[in-house]
Scaffold this motif. Structure first.
Motif, mmCIF file in Angstrom:
data_model
loop_
_atom_site.group_PDB
_atom_site.id
_atom_site.type_symbol
_atom_site.label_atom_id
_atom_site.label_comp_id
_atom_site.label_asym_id
_atom_site.label_seq_id
_atom_site.Cartn_x
_atom_site.Cartn_y
_atom_site.Cartn_z
ATOM 1 N N TYR A 74 0.806 -1.232 0.000
ATOM 2 C CA TYR A 74 0.000 0.000 0.000
ATOM 3 C C TYR A 74 0.835 1.277 0.000
ATOM 4 C CZ TYR A 74 -4.249 -2.694 0.761
ATOM 5 O OH TYR A 74 -5.292 -3.565 0.620
ATOM 6 N N LEU A 75 1.748 1.358 -0.963
ATOM 7 C CA LEU A 75 2.514 2.601 -1.109
ATOM 8 C C LEU A 75 1.806 3.521 -2.102
ATOM 9 C CD1 LEU A 75 6.149 1.187 -1.373
ATOM 10 C CD2 LEU A 75 4.951 2.037 0.660
ATOM 11 N N MET A 76 2.014 4.823 -1.937
ATOM 12 C CA MET A 76 1.484 5.800 -2.888
ATOM 13 C C MET A 76 2.453 5.875 -4.059
ATOM 14 S SD MET A 76 -1.076 7.150 -1.211
ATOM 15 C CE MET A 76 -1.484 8.656 -0.395
ATOM 16 N N GLN A 77 1.943 5.522 -5.256
ATOM 17 C CA GLN A 77 2.817 5.391 -6.425
ATOM 18 C C GLN A 77 3.437 6.726 -6.850
ATOM 19 O OE1 GLN A 77 3.798 2.464 -7.682
ATOM 20 N NE2 GLN A 77 2.579 1.568 -6.026
ATOM 21 N N ARG A 78 2.751 7.833 -6.558
ATOM 22 C CA ARG A 78 3.252 9.137 -7.006
ATOM 23 C C ARG A 78 4.111 9.834 -5.963
ATOM 24 N NH1 ARG A 78 0.443 11.368 -11.384
ATOM 25 N NH2 ARG A 78 -0.986 9.854 -12.295
ATOM 26 N N GLN A 79 4.392 9.122 -4.884
ATOM 27 C CA GLN A 79 5.226 9.705 -3.837
ATOM 28 C C GLN A 79 6.532 8.939 -3.749
ATOM 29 O OE1 GLN A 79 3.308 11.274 -0.459
ATOM 30 N NE2 GLN A 79 2.280 12.350 -2.116
ATOM 31 N N LYS A 80 7.590 9.694 -3.501
ATOM 32 C CA LYS A 80 8.903 9.072 -3.363
ATOM 33 C C LYS A 80 8.944 8.212 -2.096
ATOM 34 C CE LYS A 80 11.251 12.841 -5.672
ATOM 35 N NZ LYS A 80 12.099 14.026 -5.509
ATOM 36 N N ALA A 81 9.984 7.363 -2.033
ATOM 37 C CA ALA A 81 10.105 6.458 -0.884
ATOM 38 C C ALA A 81 10.019 7.241 0.433
ATOM 39 C CB ALA A 81 11.417 5.688 -0.955
ATOM 40 N N GLU A 96 14.496 9.422 6.661
ATOM 41 C CA GLU A 96 15.830 8.914 6.316
ATOM 42 C C GLU A 96 16.304 7.934 7.396
ATOM 43 O OE1 GLU A 96 18.792 11.917 5.688
ATOM 44 O OE2 GLU A 96 20.187 10.475 4.795
ATOM 45 N N GLU A 97 16.071 8.297 8.636
ATOM 46 C CA GLU A 97 16.461 7.433 9.746
ATOM 47 C C GLU A 97 15.719 6.093 9.675
ATOM 48 O OE1 GLU A 97 18.773 7.456 11.879
ATOM 49 O OE2 GLU A 97 18.006 5.655 12.902
ATOM 50 N N ALA A 98 14.422 6.151 9.396
ATOM 51 C CA ALA A 98 13.637 4.910 9.290
ATOM 52 C C ALA A 98 14.103 4.077 8.089
ATOM 53 C CB ALA A 98 12.151 5.230 9.177
ATOM 54 N N LEU A 99 14.409 4.751 6.984
ATOM 55 C CA LEU A 99 14.882 4.025 5.795
ATOM 56 C C LEU A 99 16.254 3.411 6.054
ATOM 57 C CD1 LEU A 99 13.570 6.366 2.961
ATOM 58 C CD2 LEU A 99 13.022 3.938 3.225
ATOM 59 N N ARG A 100 17.044 4.064 6.885
ATOM 60 C CA ARG A 100 18.350 3.502 7.246
ATOM 61 C C ARG A 100 18.162 2.197 8.028
ATOM 62 N NH1 ARG A 100 20.674 7.819 9.418
ATOM 63 N NH2 ARG A 100 21.478 8.455 7.400
ATOM 64 N N ARG A 101 17.153 2.184 8.883
ATOM 65 C CA ARG A 101 16.915 0.972 9.685
ATOM 66 C C ARG A 101 16.536 -0.229 8.820
ATOM 67 N NH1 ARG A 101 13.215 2.555 14.829
ATOM 68 N NH2 ARG A 101 13.782 0.516 15.648
ATOM 69 N N LEU A 132 17.654 1.109 3.340
ATOM 70 C CA LEU A 132 17.293 1.739 2.067
ATOM 71 C C LEU A 132 17.563 3.240 2.043
ATOM 72 C CD1 LEU A 132 13.924 0.067 0.947
ATOM 73 C CD2 LEU A 132 16.188 -0.201 -0.055
ATOM 74 N N GLU A 133 18.520 3.690 2.849
ATOM 75 C CA GLU A 133 18.793 5.127 2.894
ATOM 76 C C GLU A 133 19.275 5.652 1.537
ATOM 77 O OE1 GLU A 133 20.359 2.782 4.452
ATOM 78 O OE2 GLU A 133 22.532 3.115 4.553
ATOM 79 N N ASP A 134 19.758 4.751 0.681
ATOM 80 C CA ASP A 134 20.205 5.200 -0.651
ATOM 81 C C ASP A 134 19.071 5.174 -1.686
ATOM 82 O OD1 ASP A 134 19.964 2.470 -0.612
ATOM 83 O OD2 ASP A 134 21.786 2.068 -1.768
ATOM 84 N N ARG A 135 17.842 4.949 -1.236
ATOM 85 C CA ARG A 135 16.710 4.935 -2.166
ATOM 86 C C ARG A 135 15.648 5.983 -1.798
ATOM 87 N NH1 ARG A 135 19.802 1.935 -4.261
ATOM 88 N NH2 ARG A 135 19.444 -0.026 -5.366
ATOM 89 N N MET A 136 16.036 6.948 -0.983
ATOM 90 C CA MET A 136 15.137 8.010 -0.491
ATOM 91 C C MET A 136 14.225 8.603 -1.566
ATOM 92 S SD MET A 136 15.876 9.242 2.738
ATOM 93 C CE MET A 136 15.811 11.029 2.709
ATOM 94 N N ASP A 137 14.833 8.918 -2.731
ATOM 95 C CA ASP A 137 14.100 9.676 -3.751
ATOM 96 C C ASP A 137 13.567 8.791 -4.869
ATOM 97 O OD1 ASP A 137 14.331 12.323 -2.624
ATOM 98 O OD2 ASP A 137 16.494 12.137 -3.019
ATOM 99 N N PHE A 138 13.569 7.487 -4.656
ATOM 100 C CA PHE A 138 13.018 6.568 -5.654
ATOM 101 C C PHE A 138 11.500 6.480 -5.494
ATOM 102 C CE2 PHE A 138 16.567 3.809 -7.441
ATOM 103 C CZ PHE A 138 17.572 4.682 -7.088
#
Ligand code: ADP
Ligand code: MG
Length: 233
Positions: free
Chosen positions: A94-101, A124-129, A132-138
């Protein structure tokens, strides 16, 4: 105790028909505990999970979250309680397709009125956990299924919930991605997050500290499943 369910029943009303789904469920989850829920398709697992996550309410009986009974809360209050205490992970992300990670991750923070810059840092902190901190803007379409699920987990944990609910989180994933998700759950649980996870796979359920079974809407500690190859893995 974070979750205490007493004599809980759930009926669905379908037109004129009343469909009883959960029967007199008693269940407890301690702070920081990791419980897996297994049971055949249609046995009521998702129904129970939705009640645990305040996406639905029981017909009778009580559900106490940290000792509090919120069964008469308004939709707005329920949304606030969800936001404060609970992270939810679904099989289909259930991710929003038009929003970045990072924007997906930060949605529960917008609900809290946290400004954008701070939201990005927290995301960013949550994505690091979840690695996926290198996929922030995907965008989700630029990510694999396993990565999408990791974004969904980051979204569920960016508010530091005490309780993480997951409804077949590895159900749509290949075994390698599934294993990564399980390792993330293990590490969250080591950090003190209580987890309730529905799964069909015994190899996944085994990682929890306890397995709770549901058959025809009744909870049981007994494993009545027919043996499969998965059991000996
Ligand atoms: N919104 C609904 N209205 C009526 N019946 C429902 C609804 N949702 C689920 N059910 C019924 O409740 C039973 C349990 O469903 P569910 O909780 O989704 O099972 P599981 O997740 O274990 O596969 C099923 O028989 C299903 O048909
Ligand atoms: Mg289900």
């Amino acid at each position: 105790m974070i979750v205490e369910i007493k004599d809980l029943c759930k009926d669905y009303v379908q037109g004129e028909q009343i469909v009883p789904v959960l029967h007199h469920i008693n269940m407890q989850v301690d702070e920081g505990e990791y419980v897996a829920i297994m049971g055949p398709s249609g046995s009521g697992k998702t129904t129970l999970m939705n009640i645990l996550g305040y996406l639905d309410v029981q017909t009778s009986g009580t559900y106490l979250l940290e000792g509090m009974d919120y069964s008469h809360a308004t939709d707005e209050e329920m949304a606030r309680i969800r936001n404060e205490y609970i992270g939810f992970v679904f099989q289909t992300y259930y991710l929003m397709q038009r929003q970045k990670a990072w924007e997906n991750v930060s949605l529960p923070l917008s609900f809290r009125g946290i400004p954008r810059k701070e939201r990005r840092e927290m995301a960013e902190e949550a994505l690091r956990r979840v690695g996926l901190e290198d996929r922030m803007d995907f965008y989700p379409r630029q990510l694999s299924g396993g990565q999408c699920q990791r974004v969904a987990i980051a979204r569920a944990i960016c508010t530091n919930p005490k309780l993480l609910l997951a409804d077949e989180p590895t159900g749509a994933l290949d075994s390698k991605s599934g294993l990564q998700i399980m390792e993330i759950f293990d590490s969250l649980n080591r950090d003190g997050v209580a987890i309730v996870m529905i799964t069909h796979e015994y190899s996944v359920a085994k990682r929890a500290s306890r397995i709770q079974y549901i058959y025809d809407g009744c909870i049981s500690d007994r494993d009545l499943r027919p043996r499969t190859e998965d059991d000996i893995k």
